[in-house]
Scaffold this motif. Structure first.
Motif, short mmCIF file in Angstrom:
data_model
loop_
_atom_site.label_atom_id
_atom_site.label_comp_id
_atom_site.label_asym_id
_atom_site.label_seq_id
_atom_site.Cartn_x
_atom_site.Cartn_y
_atom_site.Cartn_z
N ALA A 156 0.83 -1.22 0.00
CA ALA A 156 0.00 0.00 0.00
C ALA A 156 0.86 1.26 0.00
N GLY A 170 3.54 3.47 -1.12
CA GLY A 170 4.40 3.51 -2.30
C GLY A 170 4.45 4.91 -2.87
N LEU A 171 4.69 4.98 -4.17
CA LEU A 171 4.75 6.29 -4.81
C LEU A 171 3.44 7.04 -4.60
N GLY A 172 2.36 6.29 -4.47
CA GLY A 172 1.04 6.90 -4.22
C GLY A 172 1.05 7.76 -2.98
N TYR A 217 5.55 2.00 -13.29
CA TYR A 217 5.93 2.25 -11.90
C TYR A 217 7.46 2.15 -11.78
N LEU A 274 -4.34 2.01 -1.46
CA LEU A 274 -4.47 0.79 -0.68
C LEU A 274 -4.17 -0.45 -1.52
N ALA A 282 -3.60 -7.80 -5.90
CA ALA A 282 -2.32 -7.89 -5.18
C ALA A 282 -2.59 -8.28 -3.72
N SER A 333 4.61 -6.53 -4.89
CA SER A 333 3.22 -7.01 -4.78
C SER A 333 2.51 -6.97 -6.13
N LEU A 334 2.97 -6.08 -7.01
CA LEU A 334 2.33 -5.99 -8.33
C LEU A 334 2.55 -7.27 -9.14
N1 PFF Z 1 -0.41 1.31 -3.47
C1 PFF Z 1 0.71 1.67 -4.30
C2 PFF Z 1 1.06 3.11 -4.07
O1 PFF Z 1 0.36 3.81 -3.33
O2 PFF Z 1 2.04 3.56 -4.65
C3 PFF Z 1 0.43 1.42 -5.76
C4 PFF Z 1 -0.05 0.03 -6.04
C5 PFF Z 1 0.72 -1.05 -5.66
C6 PFF Z 1 -1.27 -0.15 -6.64
C7 PFF Z 1 0.25 -2.34 -5.86
C8 PFF Z 1 -1.76 -1.42 -6.84
C9 PFF Z 1 -0.99 -2.50 -6.44
F1 PFF Z 1 -1.43 -3.70 -6.62
#
Ligand code: PFF
Length: 454
Positions: free
Chosen positions: A25, A27-29, A111, A234, A240, A329-330
């Motif tokens: 969860a 991450g870059l987000g 990503y 999330l 994932a 996880s991706l």
């Molecule tokens: N949640 C990750 C982020 O916030 O960067 C992006 C992400 C990772 C989206 C894994 C979906 C996923 F399956």
């Protein structure tokens, strides 16, 4: 294999699952996207809207994914197949698993490119490359990186290589071992940066920006951006978390664990935002500068501060760690599926997938330079198109159908025993959340984002 275990391995305990899912969860987000979209959408009110979305849509869908994974104990595709068979539902539901595999592959391809910029910036900041630079120079530095396909490819390759190296070693010796180190370090680095932000003198302004409720800044658009981001951050909607759910021991309480994961993810986003805005305000820079916030404004702010090279380097190490634990996880839905389907060795599958994904990633690299005028749809480059297709279409649709499947198709008894629900009132909360609130919420975002003017 005892019937209630996955052939791929199992998380050693509840905390390792919490760290793995939080790693996915966070991450870059959280560090790149959340601060700038909060900045663009009015700060405090956006944060409140986002918290509501996490609670009302994010948590129920994440619970559903873990539950499906743990009940099926296989890759998302095969878990869905099994549950569909058992509940005598339509085979079409297995498309959720297939779409997840494709989405994970597509997301990882770009990503890895952005995370590669993060790796590159570690060296740039740590070597003092941003000391004393002005806005133009900082913008120029990013433009130069974008115009250099070889440099971008090198860092994309390094990031993909690290990801595949970890993934190839398996759930326990690869994923768990990396997560055991990276996640605690990530939290330490985050706290260090927050301390640096506080010491910078801009904390009060940063705090006010993130938490003051300026109601006039609340817009319908902002609300929908908040909901879309809640799903992305999330990691829900693409399997994932479902894949990770398959490795969760039976004794773990899903609901309690998912709430912990969502809280960790949110706390990281808020702390990252506070640290970033404190530093940005301390240097009199603009908070609402869009996607360039992390790669232009933040490096420039560090460049104006004492020990900025050291802490700027630390900041981008943090970004890279967060990106790695998300990237692994991706790949999990696809890798678990290919291993099951072809009985192939995990390392061979991981390398093949990594090479294919790396190749597709090159198209994203070229989108910033040699193919910058190649448009797939409208004015969107390959990179923009893949980002749009996955974040705005595939993940919301995935989350929508996962909520519907868990709400309407999964037998009541399965849900009650997986979640340890014994009372009717607790079951009613689950039912309303999964059957009504989550699907309607996701549908609203989805329709809004694909609307031509949206
Ligand atoms: N949640 C990750 C982020 O916030 O960067 C992006 C992400 C990772 C989206 C894994 C979906 C996923 F399956």
């Amino acid at each position: 294999m005892t019937p209630d275990e996955s052939t791929h391995g199992m998380w050693s305990n509840r905390w390792l699952f919490v760290l793995a899912a939080a790693g996915s969860a966070v991450g870059l987000g959280n560090i790149w996207k959340f601060p700038y979209i909060a900045g663009e959408n009015g700060g405090g009110v956006f944060v409140v809207a986002y918290l509501f979305c996490v609670a009302l849509v994010g948590i129920p869908v994440m619970v559903a994914e873990v539950l499906i994974g743990r009940q099926g104990r296989q890759s998302p595709i095969n878990s869905m197949r099994l549950l569909v068979q058992r509940s005598e539902g339509s085979q079409a539901w297995t498309l959720i698993g297939w779409a997840g595999v494709v989405a994970g592959f597509l997301i990882l391809s770009f990503y890895s490119v952005i995370a590669g910029w993060g790796l590159y910036y570690i060296g740039e900041l740590a070597s003092g490359g941003f000391v004393g630079v002005d806005g133009n120079t900082a913008t120029q530095a990013l433009a130069e990186l974008h115009s250099n396909p070889i440099l971008m490819s090198v860092f994309h390759t390094v990031f993909m290589g690290i990801t595949i190296f970890i993934v190839a070693r398996g759930v326990v010796s690869g994923l768990e071992r990396a997560i055991r180190w990276l996640m605690p370090l990530l939290f330490v680095l985050l706290i260090v940066l927050l301390g640096y932000g506080i010491a910078s003198g801009g904390f009060a302004e940063g705090f006010d920006f993130m938490f003051a409720l300026r109601w006039d800044a609340l817009s319908f658009d902002g609300l929908l951006v908040a909901l879309g981001h809640a799903a992305f951050t999330l990691s829900i909607g693409m399997g994932a978390i479902m894949a990770y759910g398959a490795y969760v021991p039976r004794s773990v309480s899903i609901t309690r664990t998912v709430i912990t994961i969502a809280m960790l993810d949110t706390v990281v986003a808020l702390i990252a935002g506070l640290a970033i805005f404190s530093i940005v305000f301390a240097n009199g820079l603009e908070p609402g500068s869009g996607p360039g916030l992390m790669f232009v404004t933040v490096p420039r702010a560090f460049g104006q501060m004492s020990l900025g090279a050291l802490f700027g380097g630390i900041f981008f190490i943090l970004v890279s760690f967060a990106a790695i634990t998300s990237a692994i996880s991706l790949t999990e839905p696809a890798i678990a599926f290919l291993v099951e389907e072809y009985n192939a060795s995990r390392s061979r599958v991981a390398v093949s997938l990594g090479v294919a994904c790396w190749l597709l990633g090159l198209a994203s690299v070229f989108s910033f330079n040699v193919w910058s005028d190649v448009y797939v749809v409208g004015e969107k480059t390959v990179f923009d198109s893949i980002d749009y297709l996955t974040a705005n279409i595939m993940l919301p649709l995935g989350a929508f159908f996962i909520a519907l499947f868990a709400g309407y198709v999964l037998p009541r008894g399965t849900v009650m025993s997986q979640l340890g629900i014994t009372s009717e009132s607790a079951m009613a909360i689950w039912t309303v959340g999964l059957k009504v609130i989550a699907p309607l919420g996701v549908l609203a975002v989805f329709l809004y984002t694909i609307w031509p003017s949206g």
